[in-house]
Design an enzyme around this catalytic site. Structure first.
Site, PDB file in Angstrom:
ATOM      1  N   GLY A 152       0.826  -1.209   0.000  1.00 35.05           N
ATOM      2  CA  GLY A 152       0.000   0.000   0.000  1.00 35.05           C
ATOM      3  C   GLY A 152       0.859   1.257   0.000  1.00 35.05           C
ATOM      4  O   GLY A 152       2.037   1.219  -0.347  1.00 35.05           O
ATOM      5  N   LYS A 207      13.594  -1.223  -8.013  1.00 34.94           N
ATOM      6  CA  LYS A 207      13.983  -0.363  -6.886  1.00 34.94           C
ATOM      7  C   LYS A 207      14.505  -1.227  -5.730  1.00 34.94           C
ATOM      8  O   LYS A 207      15.486  -0.881  -5.078  1.00 34.94           O
ATOM      9  CB  LYS A 207      12.757   0.468  -6.472  1.00 34.94           C
ATOM     10  CG  LYS A 207      12.727   0.947  -5.051  1.00 34.94           C
ATOM     11  CD  LYS A 207      13.605   2.151  -4.857  1.00 34.94           C
ATOM     12  CE  LYS A 207      13.460   2.782  -3.489  1.00 34.94           C
ATOM     13  NZ  LYS A 207      13.381   1.871  -2.378  1.00 34.94           N
ATOM     14  N   ASP A 208      13.835  -2.335  -5.467  1.00 34.50           N
ATOM     15  CA  ASP A 208      14.309  -3.291  -4.460  1.00 34.50           C
ATOM     16  C   ASP A 208      14.979  -4.441  -5.211  1.00 34.50           C
ATOM     17  O   ASP A 208      14.419  -5.529  -5.342  1.00 34.50           O
ATOM     18  CB  ASP A 208      13.135  -3.768  -3.599  1.00 34.50           C
ATOM     19  CG  ASP A 208      12.515  -2.609  -2.847  1.00 34.50           C
ATOM     20  OD1 ASP A 208      13.239  -1.924  -2.119  1.00 34.50           O
ATOM     21  OD2 ASP A 208      11.305  -2.352  -3.017  1.00 34.50           O
ATOM     22  N   GLY A 221       5.527   4.654  -8.871  1.00 32.15           N
ATOM     23  CA  GLY A 221       6.352   3.456  -9.094  1.00 32.15           C
ATOM     24  C   GLY A 221       5.478   2.203  -9.063  1.00 32.15           C
ATOM     25  O   GLY A 221       5.560   1.341  -9.945  1.00 32.15           O
ATOM     26  N   HIS A 222       4.617   2.098  -8.037  1.00 36.81           N
ATOM     27  CA  HIS A 222       3.709   0.943  -7.957  1.00 36.81           C
ATOM     28  C   HIS A 222       2.788   0.899  -9.179  1.00 36.81           C
ATOM     29  O   HIS A 222       2.525  -0.164  -9.737  1.00 36.81           O
ATOM     30  CB  HIS A 222       2.817   1.034  -6.713  1.00 36.81           C
ATOM     31  CG  HIS A 222       3.538   0.934  -5.410  1.00 36.81           C
ATOM     32  ND1 HIS A 222       3.663   1.994  -4.549  1.00 36.81           N
ATOM     33  CD2 HIS A 222       4.159  -0.113  -4.819  1.00 36.81           C
ATOM     34  CE1 HIS A 222       4.326   1.615  -3.477  1.00 36.81           C
ATOM     35  NE2 HIS A 222       4.648   0.343  -3.605  1.00 36.81           N
ATOM     36  N   LEU A 227       0.603   3.708  -2.079  1.00 34.34           N
ATOM     37  CA  LEU A 227       1.046   3.577  -3.471  1.00 34.34           C
ATOM     38  C   LEU A 227       1.480   4.897  -4.085  1.00 34.34           C
ATOM     39  O   LEU A 227       0.915   5.951  -3.804  1.00 34.34           O
ATOM     40  CB  LEU A 227      -0.095   2.977  -4.310  1.00 34.34           C
ATOM     41  CG  LEU A 227      -0.618   1.626  -3.810  1.00 34.34           C
ATOM     42  CD1 LEU A 227      -1.714   1.116  -4.733  1.00 34.34           C
ATOM     43  CD2 LEU A 227       0.497   0.595  -3.688  1.00 34.34           C
ATOM     44  N   ARG A 233       8.381   5.176   1.793  1.00 36.69           N
ATOM     45  CA  ARG A 233       9.027   5.733   2.985  1.00 36.69           C
ATOM     46  C   ARG A 233       9.593   7.127   2.746  1.00 36.69           C
ATOM     47  O   ARG A 233      10.000   7.792   3.710  1.00 36.69           O
ATOM     48  CB  ARG A 233      10.115   4.781   3.488  1.00 36.69           C
ATOM     49  CG  ARG A 233       9.540   3.508   4.131  1.00 36.69           C
ATOM     50  CD  ARG A 233      10.614   2.692   4.808  1.00 36.69           C
ATOM     51  NE  ARG A 233      10.063   1.622   5.631  1.00 36.69           N
ATOM     52  CZ  ARG A 233      10.029   0.331   5.269  1.00 36.69           C
ATOM     53  NH1 ARG A 233      10.494  -0.042   4.093  1.00 36.69           N
ATOM     54  NH2 ARG A 233       9.526  -0.577   6.091  1.00 36.69           N
ATOM     55  N   SER A 292       9.563   5.873  -3.290  1.00 38.67           N
ATOM     56  CA  SER A 292       9.401   4.884  -2.221  1.00 38.67           C
ATOM     57  C   SER A 292       8.334   5.396  -1.267  1.00 38.67           C
ATOM     58  O   SER A 292       8.250   6.603  -1.012  1.00 38.67           O
ATOM     59  CB  SER A 292      10.721   4.733  -1.455  1.00 38.67           C
ATOM     60  OG  SER A 292      10.510   4.119  -0.210  1.00 38.67           O
TER      61      SER A 292
END
Ligand code: PAF
Length: 306
Positions: A49, A167-168, A54-55, A51, A205, A203
Site C-alpha cells: 500500500g 527499486k528493491d 512506481g507501484h 502507493l 518511505r 518509495s
C-alpha cells in the site's frame, strides 16, 4: 502485530465503488477462477500500500502482459523487526484503491493478519544466494518475511505473471530464486525504477523525510551515477567506491552499504575494473529513514561510451 484491517461502512462503500476487492482467499479465488474459465491470463503486483507512481507503473506493466491484474495490499508484519516502522507504516487504502482504479487494476486483494498468519502458522521460507548480505546484513529477518508472504500470495492468487520493482533489486533476485528453487509456475517481470524530478527513487518511505532530508535524499542517485560512470570508463571498483563512500558519508547520516555486485546473483566483485554486468547497490540513512537505490553497470569493455 500490525493493526488488523477493519473498514468503516463509509470506507467499504467507497472501496466498493472504486474497484472490486476481496478480503478472503476464497473470494479472491472465485474471481480468479472466473477469469480462468473465460481463458484470461492473470498478472499480479504485490504491495504494502501507500502507493505511488512506481507501484502504478508495475500495475501497468502487468496489464501489458496479462488480461487481468490483481494487486495485493498487505503490510506484512513478518518483514519488520521489533522497533521498525510496522505500526507507523502509512496505511492509505482508499487513496490506493483510487490510484489502482486509474491504473486499470482489476481486483485488489486485501487480506488481514488472521488470513495470512492464522494462530497456528509456523512456517518460514529462507532464501540463500542473493538473500544473503547487503539488506540481509542490516535486517536479518527481512527476506524470510518477504519470501514467506510472497510464497503465500503466489499460492493464493496463482498468477501467470508477477511484477516486482527493480527499486528493491535484491528483493527482485530473492523472488526469482524463490520461484526457481520452489518451482512456482509464475514468470517474474522486473519493473524499472520510477524517479522523482531530482532522481530520487520513489518509495513509500520518502514520505517520512523532512524538507532538509528530502533535499539531501536527491543526492544518492547522483553519487551512484558518478560511481557508475567511473566504472564504465574502466576505473577500478575499489578506488571509485572509496570516493563514492566518502561523498555519501558527507551527505547522509549513515551509509549501510554502497558497492558493486555481480548483477545476476549479487556475488562480490574484485577491487579491479568491472569485467561483468554489475549492479551498484546502496542503502543510506537520513534520521530514522533508510533510502535504497541501485543502478545497472555495464562491464567496462562493453560499456556504450556514446
Ligand atoms: O516490496 C514490497 O512492497 C514488499 O516487500 C512485498 C513484495 C509486497 C512483500 O510484502
Amino acid at each position: 502485530m500490525s493493526k488488523p484491517i477493519s473498514f468503516s461502512l463509509v470506507e467499504t462503500a467507497m472501496l466498493t465503488q472504486q474497484i472490486p476487492h476481496a478480503t478472503t482467499v476464497s473470494a479472491l479465488r472465485t474471481r480468479v477462477r472466473t477469469w480462468r474459465e473465460e481463458g484470461l491470463s492473470v498478472g499480479f503486483v504485490p504491495t504494502m500500500g501507500a502507493l505511488h507512481d512506481g507501484h502504478l507503473s508495475l500495475v501497468r506493466l502487468a496489464k501489458a502482459h496479462t488480461d487481468r491484474v490483481v494487486a495485493s495490499i498487505f503490510v506484512n508484519p513478518k518483514q519488520f523487526a521489533a522497533g521498525e516502522d510496522l505500526d507507523t507504516y502509512p496505511r492509505t487504502v482508499i487513496d490506493d484503491a483510487e490510484k489502482l482504479a486509474t491504473a486499470k487494476c482489476d481486483l485488489i486483494f486485501l487480506p488481514d493478519n488472521a488470513t495470512m498468519y492464522p494462530e497456528e502458522f509456523d512456517t518460514s521460507v529462507r532464501i540463500g544466494g542473493p538473500g544473503q548480505g547487503l539488506e540481509a546484513s542490516e535486517r536479518p529477518h527481512f527476506f524470510h518475511g518477504v519470501a514467506t508472504v510472497v510464497a503465500k500470495l503466489f499460492n493464493q492468487v496463482r498468477p501467470d505473471v508477477a511484477v516486482f520493482g527493480e527499486k528493491d533489486y535484491q528483493q527482485l533476485l530473492v523472488i526469482k530464486k524463490l520461484v526457481k528453487d520452489l518451482d512456482f509456475p509464475v514468470d517474474i517481470i522486473p519493473g524499472e525504477i520510477v524517479r522523482e524530478a531530482d532522481g530520487l527513487a520513489m518509495s513509500s518511505r520518502n514520505a517520512y523525510l523532512d524538507a532538509d532530508q528530502r533535499q539531501r535524499a536527491g543526492e544518492l542517485n547522483k553519487i551512484l551515477q558518478r560511481f557508475r560512470d567511473r566504472l564504465e570508463a574502466g576505473e577500478a571498483h575499489g578506488s571509485a567506491q572509496t570516493d563514492a563512500l566518502e561523498e555519501a558519508r558527507r551527505i547522509f547520516d549513515a551509509v549501510d552499504y554502497l558497492e558493486a555486485r555481480h548483477a545476476s546473483n549479487l556475488a562480490l566483485m574484485t577491487a579491479g575494473p568491472i569485467n561483468a554486468p554489475a549492479r551498484l547497490l546502496a542503502a543510506v540513512r537520513l534520521g530514522e529513514t533508510r533510502l535504497l537505490d541501485n543502478f545497472a553497470v555495464a562491464a567496462a569493455s562493453s560499456a556504450d561510451k556514446g
